[in-house]
Design an enzyme around this catalytic site. Structure first.
Site, PDB file in Angstrom:
ATOM      1  N   ASP A 151       0.834  -1.158   0.358  1.00 53.84           N
ATOM      2  CA  ASP A 151      -0.156  -0.031  -0.135  1.00 53.84           C
ATOM      3  C   ASP A 151       1.214   0.837   0.478  1.00 53.84           C
ATOM      4  O   ASP A 151       2.277   1.153   0.295  1.00 53.84           O
ATOM      5  CB  ASP A 151      -0.992   0.060   1.058  1.00 53.84           C
ATOM      6  N   TYR A 208       6.512  -9.445   7.648  1.00 52.95           N
ATOM      7  CA  TYR A 208       5.435  -8.094   7.052  1.00 52.95           C
ATOM      8  C   TYR A 208       6.467  -7.601   8.706  1.00 52.95           C
ATOM      9  O   TYR A 208       6.562  -8.233   9.877  1.00 52.95           O
ATOM     10  CB  TYR A 208       4.496  -7.560   7.641  1.00 52.95           C
TER      11      TYR A 208
END
EC number: 5.4.99.12
Length: 263
Positions: free
Chosen positions: A57, A117
């Protein structure tokens, strides 16, 4: 007659703070657009296309991501020379790490992978402004020990329907989290970082839209006393409607590593 095609796996890292994510979009700067523009400059006569392994994103950074380069007609004869020229012309916030030739059977989307992540944050006193591209700051009183216990509850196979947004009902909501832990940050350092900061590590083969940021948001609500450990457990059960709506800022999120089997 079909042209002969050559295939390359290129690993990259980037700072996402000024960028609008990976995928090319009109009128904004994205990682894919800047990489494509640079490839056109260093290979002006070649016909090529690229395909990324993971979309990030806006404002999300990557310590390690990857894309596949499909090149028609002519192979890259000197990979080291190409990598050097590619880096010379990429913008300062994108760096190519490596390049390797792969065969036509390699599929960067379907190839088995593990995505790692990390969410970097601090709490309490406001951070130095230079932290903003990499670290979220929450001017709150948080129970970090309770948040650590909450992070472990995400490990294993669970239903993550409550931890995603704008997805099709045909999506697979059961995901297996192979690692979920919240620890004191000793990995990413800078002279302007606060004395103490923390990382939420989360590993899985795949994630739903905004899943990691919503998971981190739930841990913050736990740390503030708005959720209990039982609430976190219940939110992961099939059939329980408990839609998470606290999406933490994207700038603290890092795609830490793309683990591609055998590459």
């Amino acid at each position: 007659m079909q042209p002969k095609r050559y295939f390359y796996l290129i690993k990259v890292q980037y700072l996402g703070y000024r960028l609008h994510g990976w995928q090319k979009q009109p009128d904004v700067k994205t990682v894919e657009e800047l990489i494509t523009k640079t490839l056109r400059y260093v290979m002006p006569a070649e016909k090529f296309k690229i395909l990324g392994t993971s979309r990030t994103d806006a404002m999300v950074s990557a310590q390690e991501s990857a894309f596949e380069l499909f090149l028609d007609y002519k192979p890259l004869l000197d990979l080291d020379k190409f990598l050097k020229e590619f880096n010379l012309n990429l913008p300062q916030d994108i760096r190519a790490l490596s390049i390797a030739e792969v065969d036509s059977k390699f599929n960067i989307i379907q190839h088995p992978k593990l995505k790692e992540y990390a969410y970097l944050f601090s709490f309490g006193e406001k951070n130095h402004p230079f932290c903003a591209p990499l670290m979220a700051n929450f001017q709150l009183d948080l129970d970090i020990q309770l948040m650590k216990k909450g992070a472990k509850l995400f490990e294993g196979k669970h239903q993550f329907r409550n931890y995603c947004v704008r997805v099709s009902e045909n999506s697979t909501f059961e995901r297996e989290i192979t690692k979920s832990e919240l620890v004191e940050n000793t990995e990413i350092n800078a002279s302007f970082f606060p004395v103490k900061s923390y990382i939420f590590h989360i590993h899985s083969a795949g994630f739903l839209r905004h899943q990691v940021r919503l998971m981190m948001g739930a841990l913050l609500q736990l740390g503030k006393g708005e959720f209990s450990l039982e609430d976190i457990e219940n939110s992961l059960k099939p059939g329980v409607e408990m839609q998470m709506d606290y999406i933490v800022p994207a700038s603290g999120l890092l795609l830490n590593k793309i683990g591609l089997e055998d590459y």
